[in-house]
Every structure is written in structure tokens, then in C-alpha cells.
Design a protein around this motif. Structure first.
Motif, PDB file in Angstrom:
ATOM      1  N   PHE A  23     -25.601 -87.998 -81.314  1.00 36.46           N
ATOM      2  CA  PHE A  23     -25.885 -87.712 -82.714  1.00 36.46           C
ATOM      3  C   PHE A  23     -27.352 -88.050 -82.977  1.00 36.46           C
ATOM      4  O   PHE A  23     -27.849 -89.086 -82.541  1.00 36.46           O
ATOM      5  CB  PHE A  23     -24.984 -88.546 -83.633  1.00 36.46           C
ATOM      6  N   ARG A  24     -28.043 -87.182 -83.669  1.00 36.37           N
ATOM      7  CA  ARG A  24     -29.449 -87.437 -83.960  1.00 36.37           C
ATOM      8  C   ARG A  24     -29.615 -88.644 -84.871  1.00 36.37           C
ATOM      9  O   ARG A  24     -28.789 -88.894 -85.750  1.00 36.37           O
ATOM     10  CB  ARG A  24     -30.079 -86.218 -84.636  1.00 36.37           C
ATOM     11  N   VAL A  25     -30.693 -89.375 -84.652  1.00 32.38           N
ATOM     12  CA  VAL A  25     -31.024 -90.495 -85.525  1.00 32.38           C
ATOM     13  C   VAL A  25     -31.241 -89.966 -86.946  1.00 32.38           C
ATOM     14  O   VAL A  25     -31.908 -88.948 -87.146  1.00 32.38           O
ATOM     15  CB  VAL A  25     -32.287 -91.221 -85.025  1.00 32.38           C
ATOM     16  N   GLY A  26     -30.665 -90.634 -87.920  1.00 33.85           N
ATOM     17  CA  GLY A  26     -30.823 -90.207 -89.303  1.00 33.85           C
ATOM     18  C   GLY A  26     -29.770 -89.234 -89.783  1.00 33.85           C
ATOM     19  O   GLY A  26     -29.776 -88.848 -90.958  1.00 33.85           O
ATOM     20  N   THR A  27     -28.858 -88.827 -88.893  1.00 35.69           N
ATOM     21  CA  THR A  27     -27.773 -87.949 -89.321  1.00 35.69           C
ATOM     22  C   THR A  27     -26.892 -88.680 -90.333  1.00 35.69           C
ATOM     23  O   THR A  27     -26.502 -89.823 -90.107  1.00 35.69           O
ATOM     24  CB  THR A  27     -26.918 -87.517 -88.108  1.00 35.69           C
ATOM     25  N   GLU A 164     -27.672 -82.026 -95.063  1.00 37.03           N
ATOM     26  CA  GLU A 164     -28.907 -81.625 -94.378  1.00 37.03           C
ATOM     27  C   GLU A 164     -28.752 -81.730 -92.869  1.00 37.03           C
ATOM     28  O   GLU A 164     -29.619 -82.257 -92.161  1.00 37.03           O
ATOM     29  CB  GLU A 164     -30.085 -82.465 -94.864  1.00 37.03           C
ATOM     30  N   LEU A 165     -27.634 -81.199 -92.378  1.00 39.03           N
ATOM     31  CA  LEU A 165     -27.314 -81.280 -90.954  1.00 39.03           C
ATOM     32  C   LEU A 165     -28.072 -80.182 -90.205  1.00 39.03           C
ATOM     33  O   LEU A 165     -27.598 -79.058 -90.056  1.00 39.03           O
ATOM     34  CB  LEU A 165     -25.803 -81.150 -90.752  1.00 39.03           C
ATOM     35  N   GLY A 166     -29.244 -80.544 -89.723  1.00 36.21           N
ATOM     36  CA  GLY A 166     -30.136 -79.561 -89.116  1.00 36.21           C
ATOM     37  C   GLY A 166     -29.628 -78.930 -87.843  1.00 36.21           C
ATOM     38  O   GLY A 166     -30.039 -77.822 -87.501  1.00 36.21           O
ATOM     39  N   VAL A 167     -28.724 -79.595 -87.115  1.00 36.82           N
ATOM     40  CA  VAL A 167     -28.197 -79.000 -85.889  1.00 36.82           C
ATOM     41  C   VAL A 167     -27.230 -77.864 -86.192  1.00 36.82           C
ATOM     42  O   VAL A 167     -26.834 -77.126 -85.293  1.00 36.82           O
ATOM     43  CB  VAL A 167     -27.493 -80.052 -85.000  1.00 36.82           C
ATOM     44  N   VAL A 168     -26.867 -77.717 -87.461  1.00 36.82           N
ATOM     45  CA  VAL A 168     -26.006 -76.606 -87.884  1.00 36.82           C
ATOM     46  C   VAL A 168     -26.783 -75.629 -88.759  1.00 36.82           C
ATOM     47  O   VAL A 168     -26.770 -74.428 -88.528  1.00 36.82           O
ATOM     48  CB  VAL A 168     -24.769 -77.127 -88.647  1.00 36.82           C
ATOM     49  N   LEU A 169     -27.453 -76.141 -89.777  1.00 36.90           N
ATOM     50  CA  LEU A 169     -28.259 -75.322 -90.673  1.00 36.90           C
ATOM     51  C   LEU A 169     -29.643 -75.951 -90.790  1.00 36.90           C
ATOM     52  O   LEU A 169     -29.779 -77.042 -91.342  1.00 36.90           O
ATOM     53  CB  LEU A 169     -27.614 -75.228 -92.066  1.00 36.90           C
ATOM     54  N   SER A 170     -30.641 -75.273 -90.263  1.00 36.02           N
ATOM     55  CA  SER A 170     -32.005 -75.773 -90.362  1.00 36.02           C
ATOM     56  C   SER A 170     -32.468 -75.753 -91.813  1.00 36.02           C
ATOM     57  O   SER A 170     -31.834 -75.138 -92.679  1.00 36.02           O
ATOM     58  CB  SER A 170     -32.949 -74.917 -89.522  1.00 36.02           C
ATOM     59  N   ARG A 171     -33.585 -76.405 -92.077  1.00 37.76           N
ATOM     60  CA  ARG A 171     -34.141 -76.404 -93.424  1.00 37.76           C
ATOM     61  C   ARG A 171     -34.396 -74.967 -93.892  1.00 37.76           C
ATOM     62  O   ARG A 171     -34.104 -74.612 -95.035  1.00 37.76           O
ATOM     63  CB  ARG A 171     -35.445 -77.198 -93.459  1.00 37.76           C
ATOM     64  N   GLU A 202     -28.675 -93.269-100.843  1.00 40.76           N
ATOM     65  CA  GLU A 202     -28.822 -94.036 -99.605  1.00 40.76           C
ATOM     66  C   GLU A 202     -30.254 -93.979 -99.094  1.00 40.76           C
ATOM     67  O   GLU A 202     -30.787 -94.974 -98.581  1.00 40.76           O
ATOM     68  CB  GLU A 202     -27.844 -93.501 -98.540  1.00 40.76           C
ATOM     69  N   ALA A 203     -30.891 -92.804 -99.222  1.00 38.40           N
ATOM     70  CA  ALA A 203     -32.285 -92.670 -98.795  1.00 38.40           C
ATOM     71  C   ALA A 203     -33.201 -93.541 -99.646  1.00 38.40           C
ATOM     72  O   ALA A 203     -34.121 -94.198 -99.136  1.00 38.40           O
ATOM     73  CB  ALA A 203     -32.715 -91.208 -98.876  1.00 38.40           C
ATOM     74  N   ALA A 204     -32.942 -93.569-100.952  1.00 40.80           N
ATOM     75  CA  ALA A 204     -33.757 -94.395-101.853  1.00 40.80           C
ATOM     76  C   ALA A 204     -33.572 -95.875-101.542  1.00 40.80           C
ATOM     77  O   ALA A 204     -34.536 -96.659-101.553  1.00 40.80           O
ATOM     78  CB  ALA A 204     -33.381 -94.106-103.297  1.00 40.80           C
ATOM     79  N   ALA A 205     -32.331 -96.271-101.244  1.00 36.76           N
ATOM     80  CA  ALA A 205     -32.060 -97.668-100.920  1.00 36.76           C
ATOM     81  C   ALA A 205     -32.755 -98.064 -99.620  1.00 36.76           C
ATOM     82  O   ALA A 205     -33.300 -99.168 -99.502  1.00 36.76           O
ATOM     83  CB  ALA A 205     -30.565 -97.899-100.815  1.00 36.76           C
ATOM     84  N   ALA A 206     -32.743 -97.157 -98.629  1.00 34.93           N
ATOM     85  CA  ALA A 206     -33.394 -97.442 -97.353  1.00 34.93           C
ATOM     86  C   ALA A 206     -34.908 -97.544 -97.524  1.00 34.93           C
ATOM     87  O   ALA A 206     -35.570 -98.392 -96.918  1.00 34.93           O
ATOM     88  CB  ALA A 206     -33.055 -96.353 -96.343  1.00 34.93           C
ATOM     89  N   ALA A 207     -35.452 -96.677 -98.353  1.00 35.87           N
ATOM     90  CA  ALA A 207     -36.902 -96.697 -98.589  1.00 35.87           C
ATOM     91  C   ALA A 207     -37.332 -97.956 -99.325  1.00 35.87           C
ATOM     92  O   ALA A 207     -38.432 -98.474 -99.117  1.00 35.87           O
ATOM     93  CB  ALA A 207     -37.320 -95.465 -99.387  1.00 35.87           C
TER      94      ALA A 207
END
Length: 209
Positions: A23-27, A164-171, A202-207
Motif C-alpha cells: 500500500f502506498r504511503v499516505g493511502t 483520492e486513491l491514485g492507484v485507481v483514479l489519478s488526479r 485528518e490531513a489538517a490534524a497531521a499538518a
């Protein structure tokens, strides 16, 4: 080999990157798997939406342990928003789904140590065709007339897009299919928007550290 029946199991398999063998980091795996469980229960009529909060509507047996556990959590707790339920119990739910997939023969789970010290788990797909089948379902949902799309496949697209699962749907793919993704998200219920909010939180909390 057949595709697993539950949305959490399907999301887990889609999140796996076969090229990297992990699994990619950040998934956003935990959030997506929790959202998938809630979406599965909602589409099956076991959860309803009451003022932006899931409520247990059908507690009859007949669903797998992961879904039954999430349903019982909702049924035995005070009302919480969908986003709150996506944020709770992520690690336990992912572990339970992984165990299901291992027991069903879809994945191989092997304990190992990084640098000989840090315990981790290696996950490999037993049959890559299963994941390819799921990718085909995502592509079909984005291509076929909306009225012909299976609700579970609509929810699958809504979840991998919101996650935002890029391995399925890219940006770029998400941007190009923005209108269709919104249609499928609307079709599959309240979980997609709640997942987007939870991932942002979750992204805001991590930042913020």
C-alpha cells in the motif's frame, strides 16, 4: 476466482499497489474501509440517514462480521455524524477486513521485520485478476449510463474518488470525470461527502502536528 462481496474488502484490494507490492504511503486506507462498511450497510437498508447521522434500521443476521460489528457500534451508541463513524475504529476494521481476505484466499499475509527489528505485515494478492475485475467495475461505472450502474459500484467509485486513491483514479482522471463522480456519489448516499470531510480533517490534524 470470485470477487469478494463486501465493499470494505473490495476497497482494500483496490488500495493495494501491485507494482510496488504494497500500500502506498499516505493511502487513506482506514478511512476508506470504514466508509465502505457504512456505505454497504446503508445500501443494504441496515442503516438509514437521520438528519446527517446513521441510524440502525435492520439488525437481522446475515452479514459478515465486519459489517455486523460496525452496525452494532452504530446501534449501541448515541447518534453521531457519518464523518465521526468513518474516523472511529479504523485500525481494527482494516485488520478485520485483512483477516477476512486472508481466510477467503484473496490475499497472503506474512509477518516480517523491517531491518530485522520492526514488526510489520507483508500483504500480497493471490490472484491479480480479482483486482483487475474491480478496476473494470470502476471503469464501467464511469462509462455506462447512470441508470445501469450497480449501486455497490457507484459507492466504490465515490469512495476511491473521495479517498483520492491514485492507484485507481489519478488526479487527472478524477478531474476529467468530476461530473460523473458526483452523480455516482449522489446515487450511493451520504458516505462519499462524509469521507471527503474526514480525510480533510485528518490531513489538517497531521499538518498541525
Amino acid at each position: 476466482m470470485e470477487v469478494p462481496g463486501s465493499l470494505p474488502q473490495r476497497v482494500f484490494l483496490l488500495a493495494y499497489d501491485p507494482e510496488k507490492g504494497r500500500f502506498r504511503v499516505g493511502t487513506n486506507l482506514g478511512a476508506m474501509v470504514r466508509a465502505a462498511a457504512l456505505a454497504d450497510l446503508y445500501l443494504d437498508g441496515r442503516l438509514t440517514d437521520e438528519n446527517g447521522r446513521p441510524a440502525a434500521a435492520d439488525r437481522r443476521p446475515g452479514i459478515d462480521l465486519v459489517l455486523a460489528t460496525v452496525l452494532e457500534e452504530v446501534a449501541s451508541s448515541r447518534p453521531r455524524k457519518w464523518q465521526s463513524w468513518i474516523g472511529r475504529g479504523q485500525r481494527a476494521t482494516v485488520s478485520a477486513v485483512r483477516e477476512q481476505l486472508s481466510a477467503g484466499g484473496w490475499i497472503r499475509v506474512e509477518p516480517r521485520r523491517i531491518l530485522g527489528l520492526f514488526p510489520t505485515t507483508r500483504v500480497t494478492l493471490r490472484d491479480p485478476r480479482v483486482r483487475k475485475n474491480l478496476l473494470g467495475r470502476v471503469s464501467g461505472a464511469l462509462r455506462d449510463p447512470v441508470g445501469r450502474v450497480d449501486l455497490a459500484d457507484a459507492a466504490l467509485v465515490a469512495i476511491v474518488a473521495a479517498g483520492e486513491l491514485g492507484v485507481v483514479l489519478s488526479r487527472r482522471a478524477r478531474r476529467d470525470a468530476k461530473r460523473r463522480i458526483q452523480e455516482l456519489t449522489d446515487l450511493s448516499g451520504p458516505v462519499g461527502p462524509a469521507l471527503r470531510k474526514q480525510i480533510a480533517a485528518e490531513a489538517a490534524a497531521a499538518a498541525g502536528g
